[in-house]
Design a protein around this motif. Sequence first.
Motif, PDB file in Angstrom:
ATOM      1  N   CYS A  93       0.844  -1.192   0.000  1.00 10.22           N
ATOM      2  CA  CYS A  93       0.000   0.000   0.000  1.00 10.22           C
ATOM      3  C   CYS A  93       0.886   1.251   0.000  1.00 10.22           C
ATOM      4  CB  CYS A  93      -0.924  -0.007   1.204  1.00 10.22           C
ATOM      5  SG  CYS A  93      -2.098   1.362   1.196  1.00 10.22           S
ATOM      6  N   SER A  94       0.869   1.978  -1.108  1.00  7.70           N
ATOM      7  CA  SER A  94       1.725   3.152  -1.257  1.00  7.70           C
ATOM      8  C   SER A  94       1.274   4.286  -0.343  1.00  7.70           C
ATOM      9  CB  SER A  94       1.707   3.638  -2.706  1.00  7.70           C
ATOM     10  OG  SER A  94       2.212   2.660  -3.585  1.00  7.70           O
ATOM     11  N   ASN A  95       2.228   4.849   0.383  1.00  9.23           N
ATOM     12  CA  ASN A  95       2.075   6.095   1.131  1.00  9.23           C
ATOM     13  C   ASN A  95       1.107   6.031   2.308  1.00  9.23           C
ATOM     14  OD1 ASN A  95       3.767   7.253  -0.873  1.00  9.23           O
ATOM     15  ND2 ASN A  95       1.997   7.623  -2.173  1.00  9.23           N
ATOM     16  N   ALA A  96       0.688   4.841   2.705  1.00  8.54           N
ATOM     17  CA  ALA A  96      -0.265   4.747   3.816  1.00  8.54           C
ATOM     18  C   ALA A  96       0.304   5.341   5.099  1.00  8.54           C
ATOM     19  CB  ALA A  96      -0.653   3.289   4.045  1.00  8.54           C
ATOM     20  N   HIS A  97       1.635   5.328   5.243  1.00  2.90           N
ATOM     21  CA  HIS A  97       2.256   5.804   6.480  1.00  2.90           C
ATOM     22  C   HIS A  97       2.179   7.317   6.655  1.00  2.90           C
ATOM     23  CE1 HIS A  97       5.128   5.662   3.224  1.00  2.90           C
ATOM     24  NE2 HIS A  97       6.052   6.315   3.890  1.00  2.90           N
ATOM     25  N   PHE A  98       1.839   8.057   5.595  1.00  2.22           N
ATOM     26  CA  PHE A  98       1.640   9.492   5.773  1.00  2.22           C
ATOM     27  C   PHE A  98       0.378  10.000   5.072  1.00  2.22           C
ATOM     28  CE2 PHE A  98       4.494   8.987   2.140  1.00  2.22           C
ATOM     29  CZ  PHE A  98       3.974   9.850   1.186  1.00  2.22           C
TER      30      PHE A  98
ATOM     31  N   LEU B 209      -5.913  -0.315  13.266  1.00  2.00           N
ATOM     32  CA  LEU B 209      -5.116  -0.382  12.039  1.00  2.00           C
ATOM     33  C   LEU B 209      -3.642  -0.201  12.381  1.00  2.00           C
ATOM     34  CD1 LEU B 209      -4.594  -0.407   8.991  1.00  2.00           C
ATOM     35  CD2 LEU B 209      -5.163   2.038   8.957  1.00  2.00           C
ATOM     36  N   ALA B 210      -2.824  -1.194  12.010  1.00  2.00           N
ATOM     37  CA  ALA B 210      -1.376  -1.115  12.192  1.00  2.00           C
ATOM     38  C   ALA B 210      -0.719  -1.028  10.820  1.00  2.00           C
ATOM     39  CB  ALA B 210      -0.865  -2.327  12.956  1.00  2.00           C
ATOM     40  N   ILE B 211       0.209  -0.095  10.660  1.00  2.00           N
ATOM     41  CA  ILE B 211       0.900   0.120   9.390  1.00  2.00           C
ATOM     42  C   ILE B 211       2.387  -0.172   9.579  1.00  2.00           C
ATOM     43  CG2 ILE B 211       1.465   1.805   7.593  1.00  2.00           C
ATOM     44  CD1 ILE B 211      -1.104   3.288   8.336  1.00  2.00           C
ATOM     45  N   HIS B 212       2.901  -1.135   8.822  1.00  2.00           N
ATOM     46  CA  HIS B 212       4.307  -1.516   8.902  1.00  2.00           C
ATOM     47  C   HIS B 212       4.964  -1.300   7.544  1.00  2.00           C
ATOM     48  CE1 HIS B 212       3.271  -4.538  12.388  1.00  2.00           C
ATOM     49  NE2 HIS B 212       3.125  -3.263  12.735  1.00  2.00           N
ATOM     50  N   GLY B 213       6.006  -0.482   7.514  1.00  2.00           N
ATOM     51  CA  GLY B 213       6.694  -0.185   6.264  1.00  2.00           C
ATOM     52  C   GLY B 213       7.436  -1.379   5.692  1.00  2.00           C
ATOM     53  N   ILE B 214       7.501  -1.438   4.367  1.00  2.00           N
ATOM     54  CA  ILE B 214       8.279  -2.463   3.648  1.00  2.00           C
ATOM     55  C   ILE B 214       9.450  -1.741   2.982  1.00  2.00           C
ATOM     56  CG2 ILE B 214       8.246  -4.200   1.821  1.00  2.00           C
ATOM     57  CD1 ILE B 214       5.179  -4.318   2.179  1.00  2.00           C
ATOM     58  N   GLU B 215      10.662  -2.082   3.364  1.00  2.00           N
ATOM     59  CA  GLU B 215      11.821  -1.438   2.756  1.00  2.00           C
ATOM     60  C   GLU B 215      12.038  -1.990   1.343  1.00  2.00           C
ATOM     61  OE1 GLU B 215      13.564   1.178   3.855  1.00  2.00           O
ATOM     62  OE2 GLU B 215      12.032   1.204   5.436  1.00  2.00           O
TER      63      GLU B 215
ATOM     64  N   MET C 240      13.904  -1.070  -2.856  1.00  2.00           N
ATOM     65  CA  MET C 240      14.938  -0.357  -3.587  1.00  2.00           C
ATOM     66  C   MET C 240      14.646   1.127  -3.681  1.00  2.00           C
ATOM     67  SD  MET C 240      15.509  -2.981  -6.779  1.00  2.00           S
ATOM     68  CE  MET C 240      16.410  -1.765  -7.742  1.00  2.00           C
ATOM     69  N   GLY C 241      13.375   1.482  -3.670  1.00  2.00           N
ATOM     70  CA  GLY C 241      12.977   2.877  -3.798  1.00  2.00           C
ATOM     71  C   GLY C 241      12.873   3.605  -2.475  1.00  2.00           C
ATOM     72  N   GLY C 242      13.181   2.932  -1.364  1.00  2.00           N
ATOM     73  CA  GLY C 242      13.087   3.558  -0.058  1.00  2.00           C
ATOM     74  C   GLY C 242      11.761   3.259   0.614  1.00  2.00           C
ATOM     75  N   SER C 243      11.313   4.161   1.458  1.00  2.00           N
ATOM     76  CA  SER C 243      10.087   3.972   2.239  1.00  2.00           C
ATOM     77  C   SER C 243       8.892   4.464   1.435  1.00  2.00           C
ATOM     78  CB  SER C 243      10.191   4.720   3.566  1.00  2.00           C
ATOM     79  OG  SER C 243      11.269   4.246   4.326  1.00  2.00           O
ATOM     80  N   GLU C 244       8.297   3.550   0.681  1.00  2.00           N
ATOM     81  CA  GLU C 244       7.176   3.909  -0.190  1.00  2.00           C
ATOM     82  C   GLU C 244       5.926   3.102   0.099  1.00  2.00           C
ATOM     83  OE1 GLU C 244       8.759   5.035  -4.482  1.00  2.00           O
ATOM     84  OE2 GLU C 244       9.605   3.112  -3.842  1.00  2.00           O
ATOM     85  N   VAL C 245       6.080   1.808   0.408  1.00  2.00           N
ATOM     86  CA  VAL C 245       4.929   0.904   0.509  1.00  2.00           C
ATOM     87  C   VAL C 245       4.864   0.265   1.891  1.00  2.00           C
ATOM     88  CG1 VAL C 245       4.775   0.427  -1.954  1.00  2.00           C
ATOM     89  CG2 VAL C 245       6.308  -0.946  -0.532  1.00  2.00           C
ATOM     90  N   ASN C 246       3.679  -0.289   2.185  1.00  2.00           N
ATOM     91  CA  ASN C 246       3.412  -0.759   3.554  1.00  2.00           C
ATOM     92  C   ASN C 246       2.545  -2.008   3.588  1.00  2.00           C
ATOM     93  OD1 ASN C 246       4.185   1.956   5.169  1.00  2.00           O
ATOM     94  ND2 ASN C 246       3.056   2.494   3.320  1.00  2.00           N
ATOM     95  N   ASP C 247       2.704  -2.761   4.684  1.00  2.00           N
ATOM     96  CA  ASP C 247       1.731  -3.772   5.076  1.00  2.00           C
ATOM     97  C   ASP C 247       0.717  -3.103   5.990  1.00  2.00           C
ATOM     98  OD1 ASP C 247       2.632  -6.211   3.890  1.00  2.00           O
ATOM     99  OD2 ASP C 247       4.275  -6.272   5.334  1.00  2.00           O
ATOM    100  N   LEU C 248      -0.557  -3.452   5.807  1.00  2.00           N
ATOM    101  CA  LEU C 248      -1.616  -2.949   6.666  1.00  2.00           C
ATOM    102  C   LEU C 248      -2.280  -4.115   7.379  1.00  2.00           C
ATOM    103  CD1 LEU C 248      -3.426  -0.432   4.252  1.00  2.00           C
ATOM    104  CD2 LEU C 248      -1.374  -0.051   5.626  1.00  2.00           C
ATOM    105  N   PHE C 249      -2.452  -3.993   8.701  1.00  2.00           N
ATOM    106  CA  PHE C 249      -3.108  -5.041   9.485  1.00  2.00           C
ATOM    107  C   PHE C 249      -4.350  -4.456  10.151  1.00  2.00           C
ATOM    108  CE2 PHE C 249       1.363  -6.085   9.173  1.00  2.00           C
ATOM    109  CZ  PHE C 249       1.354  -7.433   8.846  1.00  2.00           C
ATOM    110  N   PHE C 250      -5.513  -4.992   9.761  1.00  2.00           N
ATOM    111  CA  PHE C 250      -6.797  -4.543  10.312  1.00  2.00           C
ATOM    112  C   PHE C 250      -7.254  -5.547  11.366  1.00  2.00           C
ATOM    113  CE2 PHE C 250      -6.514  -2.533   6.217  1.00  2.00           C
ATOM    114  CZ  PHE C 250      -7.154  -1.303   6.366  1.00  2.00           C
ATOM    115  N   THR C 251      -7.425  -5.072  12.591  1.00  2.00           N
ATOM    116  CA  THR C 251      -7.896  -5.925  13.677  1.00  2.00           C
ATOM    117  C   THR C 251      -9.123  -5.285  14.314  1.00  2.00           C
ATOM    118  OG1 THR C 251      -5.608  -6.630  14.120  1.00  2.00           O
ATOM    119  CG2 THR C 251      -7.259  -7.090  15.815  1.00  2.00           C
ATOM    120  N   ASP C 252     -10.286  -5.815  13.974  1.00  2.00           N
ATOM    121  CA  ASP C 252     -11.562  -5.295  14.488  1.00  2.00           C
ATOM    122  C   ASP C 252     -11.661  -3.774  14.329  1.00  2.00           C
ATOM    123  OD1 ASP C 252     -12.437  -7.818  15.230  1.00  2.00           O
ATOM    124  OD2 ASP C 252     -11.575  -7.670  17.241  1.00  2.00           O
TER     125      ASP C 252
END
Length: 380
Positions: free
Chosen positions: A158-163, A195-201, A203-215
């Motif tokens: 998920c692109s840019n979810a962290h900001f 909602l927990a957002i964890h970045g995926i490192e 080649m392009g840097g900090s662009e995309v993320n894992d999202l975890f939805f818990t209730d």
Amino acid sequence: MTRTITGEQQAFVDAIRDFVRRECGSRERRLELTDGGARTHSDALYRKMAGLGWLGVGLPEELGGAGGGMVDACLFLEETAYGMAPIGGHGPSRITAGVYQRFGSEAQREAVLKRYCDGAVLSISMSEPGAGSDVGAVTCRAERTADGWRINGQKTWCSNAHFADSILLIARTASGGDKHEGLTMFHVPAGVPGLAIHGIETMGGSEVNDLFFTDVELPADAVVGQVDHAWRQLMGGLNTERLILAAMMLGTARRAFDDTLGYVRQREQFGRPIGSFQALAHRIADLATELECCELLVYSVAAKVDGDPARLLPREASMVKLKVTETAKRVALEGMQMMGGYGYATEYDMERHVRATVVSTIYGGTSEIQREIIAKTYGL
């Protein structure tokens, strides 16, 4: 380049070029704006563009936009990409804004599009660990509650979810029958509990993320469009999504070409500029020709969208995404080869062009998927 635009549009292009040169025209300035290149997006620069009304180009004025059409939007996307403006949040935001424009409620359009035009970043979340190209395999679940909806599951890439100011989520609301049925879009505000957002490192840097939805609890009016109809809504936006990505990569490809051309004109070996050797001169000629074709294709498709915004263009949209991203990748890789070790060095921009263009053939539908779609339009 040879695109045919009006005098007003040319003035718009000139203004973008002047702004980008002043605000982020040097590598040093771009690094300053992005914490040494660790980030892809400068909020300060982005909001300056918002203040000029540029983020709303291509969106109706009554929705907070600046008016104009897809040709105007593509001009902005291309020129900011050429200038390497660090506004990595814009492409996904523009794609997401288009969904709200077409399918959002009046209240959603009023709130979300106004914030976007004022400089907020938007994000859209479709992919999952088991659902990439096969969007119909989505399993992240949305269940009805007495007050609305409860979301559980994982999303990824998920692109840019962290900001982002908000996330447009595609989740499963019904099972059975056609796997593309039973998907629904939801408006998810940033910071929603669960909602927990964890970045995926990458080649392009900090662009995309894992999202975890818990209730995660969402109100009933969080649905964007119709319940169980997200697939049809997604298909309705493919024209603009793939065109937006193509316009951005056209700008990046042009920049990689110009950087290469400048280098081979100046770099001397064996007593003369390396660009004078036929092996490199013919490469430059081929790449220039390919870029000319890409520009014509981008603005031809944009004109078709402006001519009939409701018309679906599955063949043309896939063609423009396939052609431009594959060409951009080729231009950057050829540029790195012609620049030798300097193309690989991080003190030059070429390695950044390579990283940006390689991934462009993957996100937004891989090149392989685009070829499948094109072939199907011919009955194959």
